[in-house]
Design an enzyme around this catalytic site. Structure first.
Site, PDB file in Angstrom:
ATOM      1  N   GLU A 110     -78.014   4.124 -15.171  1.00  0.00           N
ATOM      2  CA  GLU A 110     -76.945   3.697 -16.074  1.00  0.00           C
ATOM      3  C   GLU A 110     -75.612   3.911 -15.391  1.00  0.00           C
ATOM      4  OE1 GLU A 110     -77.341   5.919 -19.791  1.00  0.00           O
ATOM      5  OE2 GLU A 110     -79.508   5.807 -19.500  1.00  0.00           O
ATOM      6  N   LYS A 112     -71.915   5.465 -15.208  1.00  0.00           N
ATOM      7  CA  LYS A 112     -71.325   6.696 -15.730  1.00  0.00           C
ATOM      8  C   LYS A 112     -69.921   6.366 -16.222  1.00  0.00           C
ATOM      9  CE  LYS A 112     -70.959  11.609 -14.687  1.00  0.00           C
ATOM     10  NZ  LYS A 112     -69.574  11.900 -15.008  1.00  0.00           N
ATOM     11  N   ASP A 114     -66.366   6.576 -17.739  1.00  0.00           N
ATOM     12  CA  ASP A 114     -65.385   7.635 -17.546  1.00  0.00           C
ATOM     13  C   ASP A 114     -64.459   7.742 -18.754  1.00  0.00           C
ATOM     14  OD1 ASP A 114     -64.253   9.678 -16.211  1.00  0.00           O
ATOM     15  OD2 ASP A 114     -63.105   8.462 -14.801  1.00  0.00           O
ATOM     16  N   TYR A 221     -75.406   6.300 -24.795  1.00  0.00           N
ATOM     17  CA  TYR A 221     -76.382   6.420 -23.719  1.00  0.00           C
ATOM     18  C   TYR A 221     -77.559   7.356 -24.000  1.00  0.00           C
ATOM     19  CZ  TYR A 221     -73.291  10.369 -22.742  1.00  0.00           C
ATOM     20  OH  TYR A 221     -72.526  11.492 -22.863  1.00  0.00           O
ATOM     21  N   LYS A 308     -71.869  10.454  -7.966  1.00  0.00           N
ATOM     22  CA  LYS A 308     -70.432  10.193  -8.102  1.00  0.00           C
ATOM     23  C   LYS A 308     -69.972   9.281  -6.985  1.00  0.00           C
ATOM     24  CE  LYS A 308     -69.019  13.344 -11.297  1.00  0.00           C
ATOM     25  NZ  LYS A 308     -67.888  14.018 -11.813  1.00  0.00           N
ATOM     26  N   CYS A 402     -27.528   9.963  -8.044  1.00  0.00           N
ATOM     27  CA  CYS A 402     -28.082   8.622  -8.237  1.00  0.00           C
ATOM     28  C   CYS A 402     -27.926   7.777  -6.967  1.00  0.00           C
ATOM     29  CB  CYS A 402     -27.388   7.939  -9.400  1.00  0.00           C
ATOM     30  SG  CYS A 402     -27.944   6.250  -9.638  1.00  0.00           S
ATOM     31  N   CYS A 405     -25.265   4.892  -7.901  1.00  0.00           N
ATOM     32  CA  CYS A 405     -23.871   5.094  -8.314  1.00  0.00           C
ATOM     33  C   CYS A 405     -23.370   6.492  -7.974  1.00  0.00           C
ATOM     34  CB  CYS A 405     -23.725   4.834  -9.807  1.00  0.00           C
ATOM     35  SG  CYS A 405     -24.475   6.113 -10.821  1.00  0.00           S
ATOM     36  N   CYS A 420     -30.153   9.275 -14.477  1.00  0.00           N
ATOM     37  CA  CYS A 420     -28.763   9.062 -14.098  1.00  0.00           C
ATOM     38  C   CYS A 420     -28.001   8.852 -15.398  1.00  0.00           C
ATOM     39  CB  CYS A 420     -28.621   7.832 -13.211  1.00  0.00           C
ATOM     40  SG  CYS A 420     -26.894   7.319 -13.083  1.00  0.00           S
ATOM     41  N   CYS A 426     -23.689   2.375 -13.921  1.00  0.00           N
ATOM     42  CA  CYS A 426     -24.740   2.398 -12.905  1.00  0.00           C
ATOM     43  C   CYS A 426     -25.425   1.032 -12.904  1.00  0.00           C
ATOM     44  CB  CYS A 426     -25.714   3.517 -13.260  1.00  0.00           C
ATOM     45  SG  CYS A 426     -27.081   3.697 -12.117  1.00  0.00           S
TER      46      CYS A 426
HETATM   47  P1  AMP Z   1     -69.727  15.752 -16.011  1.00  0.00           P
HETATM   48  O1  AMP Z   1     -68.650  15.739 -17.073  1.00  0.00           O
HETATM   49  O2  AMP Z   1     -69.239  15.307 -14.671  1.00  0.00           O
HETATM   50  O3  AMP Z   1     -70.570  16.985 -16.041  1.00  0.00           O
HETATM   51  O4  AMP Z   1     -70.715  14.581 -16.405  1.00  0.00           O
HETATM   52  C1  AMP Z   1     -71.427  14.622 -17.599  1.00  0.00           C
HETATM   53  C2  AMP Z   1     -70.819  13.656 -18.547  1.00  0.00           C
HETATM   54  O5  AMP Z   1     -70.984  12.323 -18.110  1.00  0.00           O
HETATM   55  C3  AMP Z   1     -71.521  13.660 -19.857  1.00  0.00           C
HETATM   56  O6  AMP Z   1     -71.025  14.668 -20.681  1.00  0.00           O
HETATM   57  C4  AMP Z   1     -71.196  12.324 -20.405  1.00  0.00           C
HETATM   58  O7  AMP Z   1     -70.068  12.416 -21.239  1.00  0.00           O
HETATM   59  C5  AMP Z   1     -70.798  11.487 -19.222  1.00  0.00           C
HETATM   60  N1  AMP Z   1     -71.570  10.242 -19.098  1.00  0.00           N
HETATM   61  C6  AMP Z   1     -71.016   9.021 -18.886  1.00  0.00           C
HETATM   62  N2  AMP Z   1     -71.948   8.064 -18.822  1.00  0.00           N
HETATM   63  C7  AMP Z   1     -73.132   8.656 -19.016  1.00  0.00           C
HETATM   64  C8  AMP Z   1     -74.472   8.160 -19.078  1.00  0.00           C
HETATM   65  N3  AMP Z   1     -74.756   6.877 -18.893  1.00  0.00           N
HETATM   66  N4  AMP Z   1     -75.451   9.063 -19.299  1.00  0.00           N
HETATM   67  C9  AMP Z   1     -75.166  10.381 -19.469  1.00  0.00           C
HETATM   68  N5  AMP Z   1     -73.928  10.896 -19.422  1.00  0.00           N
HETATM   69  C10 AMP Z   1     -72.908  10.054 -19.196  1.00  0.00           C
HETATM   70 ZN    ZN Z   2     -26.733   5.744 -11.419  1.00  0.00          ZN
END
Ligand code: AMP
Ligand code: ZN
Length: 664
Positions: A110, A112, A114, A221, A308, A402, A405, A420, A426
């Site tokens: 899957e 990951k 962010d 997920y 990662k 600045c 000016c 500034c 300015c």
């Molecule tokens: P970390 O925060 O680096 O320990 O990574 C774990 C976190 O990755 C989990 O707490 C999830 O919030 C996040 N995460 C994002 N995508 C996934 C996924 N597909 N499966 C499991 N965890 C995920």
């Molecule tokens: Zn200025």
């Protein structure tokens, strides 16, 4: 039919449309029809509070204010994931797995996502609670906020377990993030740094109505349930989809580590085209039986591994630090880099944000620096390569005056940015303020562009926006690329802007933190500029949605003698500094929440009058047809492509008479 049934039916319909729109991305009705259904439900619920329901689609708009989020113990602990960074790491992991389980091992790969992790609990098919990960044992109950996220189903469909938990990530897609930042920049606020922090920050906002405004999404997920009726991860994802959750289709079932590696290689490249950010891939042993055999370490499951991605990083030379002055006087330090390729583009500049960041990184001209492209629009410097530091280098002294000016910079307690303060002298501030004044959402001056403003200022013809109004055609003709006709258009455009309504004039003045919405609020409350100017700080703060920062900034603006002069001049030229009485009389909220597109030529009324009528009655005018359009008002000569588009989206096309009838 009885009311209770109607309400239940409306809720079901709305849940379904919400799902079609936000999860499937395939709406079957127009936004207008959706709003009508929602309006109807809202009305019925108001009339019949006895049938209220916390999971009604009307709850999506938020409104609940949480002062302190309650700490809740997770029923099932929320573990972290072990990390890997290479093929070797993954092969080692596979080796460990093979020692602990028998038979072939398949994996679900899957993305990951962010963002911020969230644990949702459902009971009898309804969202019961949403809790942040916290320390894994206990998290914060952010249910009210999460309810406003449209891709989180409030009600499930299909054969879901009576009670279960489902985990996912709250994310902010890149487009939505950029849009939020544009809006912030427009009112002189510092942009948010990256989507991830903004997403997790959003979950902790006290006012859920604010959360509702943010384009957050929730990607799921993992299901935790004793009676799931699925024996592997891949199948469980499919189940979650069937119940109404948003589970990205990029997940893939593979048979061995080689296939895992191909998946990783593919997404390492393709991730730049996803609508949201990912920071890697999560590989999970697919079989639940094998997962149980593997179990957990103190911190993480043995059956899952995060891979990662290396954020794309390069090292290059910092040639110089220059400083930019914005429209509000904010100073932004910019790193000028030896050009270098990064994630497919050539990078020459990187933002250094402010003095604190420069100090924290201890970055100096002549250093070798590591540059990274993350969620930010411009790449950033993440560290200095100290091994390459020149022996004679000395710490960066932040600019004191600045660059434009030479005025001594100021830094307000608690703010990161230097400013500034030479508001009226300015150049970039003068030019930026006039450019803002003439811009489309402000005075919308036809025939005058941003570049011409620069030319006018440089030629000494104007030094503030009030000077625009006594420009003559003869004065502008000598300017570069200014033909007779364009000079005339420019003067006419300026003249025409005198009929721009007061709320847009107020926005155009460029008072820090006074964006379009705040300007509207102030105008609605005070009606004319003198009332705003004379209002006390305390009074200002009491106006709906006006906080300390805005009140302070408004005070400062009107206390300035120069501004008072400029306003006097604007008034003498006939720029609108108050609401028209006639406007007040004719204003209603009849079209509130509706968006109109106006097309063609009309018989009884001009296009502009028509647009004004829409706005005066609380509606919005848009330039192109989309699923957000409520009506197209068509005159003669409506373009055929517009017609086809409206028809394909099921948007009602109405005549000028139909429209006028709506207002009586
Ligand atoms: P970390 O925060 O680096 O320990 O990574 C774990 C976190 O990755 C989990 O707490 C999830 O919030 C996040 N995460 C994002 N995508 C996934 C996924 N597909 N499966 C499991 N965890 C995920
Ligand atoms: Zn200025």
């Amino acid at each position: 039919m009885n009311i209770q049934k109607t309400i239940a039916q409306l809720r079901d319909e709305l849940h379904q449309h919400n799902y079609n729109y936000y999860v499937l991305d395939a709406p079957t009705i127009s936004d207008f029809e959706f709003d009508q259904l929602l309006d109807k439900l809202q009305r019925l619920e108001k009339e019949h509070p006895e049938f209220s329901d916390d999971n009604s689609p009307t709850q999506r708009v938020g409104g609940a204010v949480t002062k302190n989020f309650e700490t809740v113990t997770h029923k099932n602990r929320m573990y972290s994931l072990s990390n890997s960074y290479s093929k070797e790491d993954l092969l080692d992991w596979e080796g460990r797995i093979k020692k602990l389980v028998d038979g072939e091992v398949h994996y679900t790969c899957e993305l990951k996502y962010d963002g911020a992790s969230i644990n949702l609990t459902y009971k009898d098919g309804f969202l019961h609670s949403a809790v942040t990960r916290g320390d894994g044992e206990k998290g914060d109950d952010v249910t009210a906020n999460v309810k406003t996220i449209k891709s989180v189903p409030l009600k499930l469909s299909g054969d879901f377990p009576k009670e279960f938990e489902i985990r996912g990530e709250i994310i902010l897609p890149i487009d939505g993030f950029n849009k939020m930042n544009e809006e912030r920049l427009e009112i002189g606020e510092e942009p948010y740094r990256n989507p991830r922090n903004t997403a997790s920050g959003s979950l902790k906002l006290q006012d859920s109505a604010e959360v509702a405004k943010r384009p957050l999404e929730c990607l799921l997920y993992s299901i935790k349930s004793d009676n799931l009726n699925a024996d592997n991860q891949f199948e469980s994802l499919q189940k979650a989809r069937n119940w109404g959750f948003k589970v990205p289709n990029e997940a893939k079932l593979v048979r061995n580590i080689d296939e895992v590696l191909s998946y990783i290689a593919f997404w390492d490249k393709q991730r730049h085209y996803l609508p949201y950010e990912i920071d890697g891939v999560v590989v999970k042993v697919n079989s639940f039986t094998q997962q149980d055999e593997l179990g957990f370490t103190a911190k993480s499951p043995r059956w899952a591994m995060a891979y990662k991605f290396k954020s794309e990083q390069v090292s290059t030379l910092l040639n110089a630090i220059t400083y930019q002055v914005g429209r509000t006087g904010a100073i932004t330090p910019v790193a000028n880099l030896e050009p270098v390729e990064l994630a497919g583009t050539i990078v020459k500049r990187a933002s250094l944000h402010n003095a604190d960041i420069i100090e924290k990184l201890d970055v100096r001209v002549g250093d070798s620096v590591f540059v990274e492209k993350g969620g930010e629009i411009i790449p950033k410097i993440i560290a200095v390569d100290f091994t390459k530091r020149l022996p004679n280098s000395s710490p960066t002294q932040y600019l004191t005056h600045c660059p434009e000016c030479d005025t001594r910079l100021v830094r307000v307690e608690g703010e990161a940015q230097h400013y500034c303060p030479n508001y009226n002298g300015c150049k970039p501030q003068i030019i930026g303020r006039i450019q803002h004044f003439i811009s489309r959402k402000a005075m919308d001056i036809d025939g005058l562009g941003a570049e011409t403003v620069t030319l006018l200022v440089n030629a000494g013809l104007i030094s503030n926006y009030s000077d625009l109004f006594d420009l003559t055609k003869e004065q502008v003709i000598p300017l570069e690329r200014m033909a007779d006709k364009s000079a005339e258009n420019l003067i006419n455009g300026i003249e025409a802007s005198k009929s721009i309504p007061f709320e847009r004039v107020l926005f155009a003045l460029g008072i820090r933190y006074v964006g379009e919405t705040v300007a509207k609020k102030l105008v609605k409350h005070y009606k004319n500029i003198d009332a705003i100017a004379q209002s006390s700080y305390e009074e200002l703060k009491n106006v709906d949605e006006i906080g300390e920062k805005i009140a302070e900034s408004v005070k400062v603006f009107f206390e300035s003698e120069e501004n008072q002069n400029i306003l006097r001049r604007l008034r003498s030229f006939g720029v609108k500094l108050e609401i028209d009485e006639s406007e007040l009389v004719n204003q209603t909220e009849k079209l509130k929440g509706k968006t109109f597109v106006v097309s063609g030529v009309f018989e009884n009324i001009s296009r502009n009058e028509l647009k004004k009528l829409i706005e005066d009655n609380g509606g919005k005018v848009a330039s192109s047809i989309s699923s957000k359009t409520s009506y197209v008002v068509a005159g003669s000569d409506m373009g055929p492509s517009k017609r086809t588009k409206a028809e394909s989206l099921n948007i009602p096309i109405i005549s000028e008479i139909d429209f006028l009838n709506k207002l009586v």
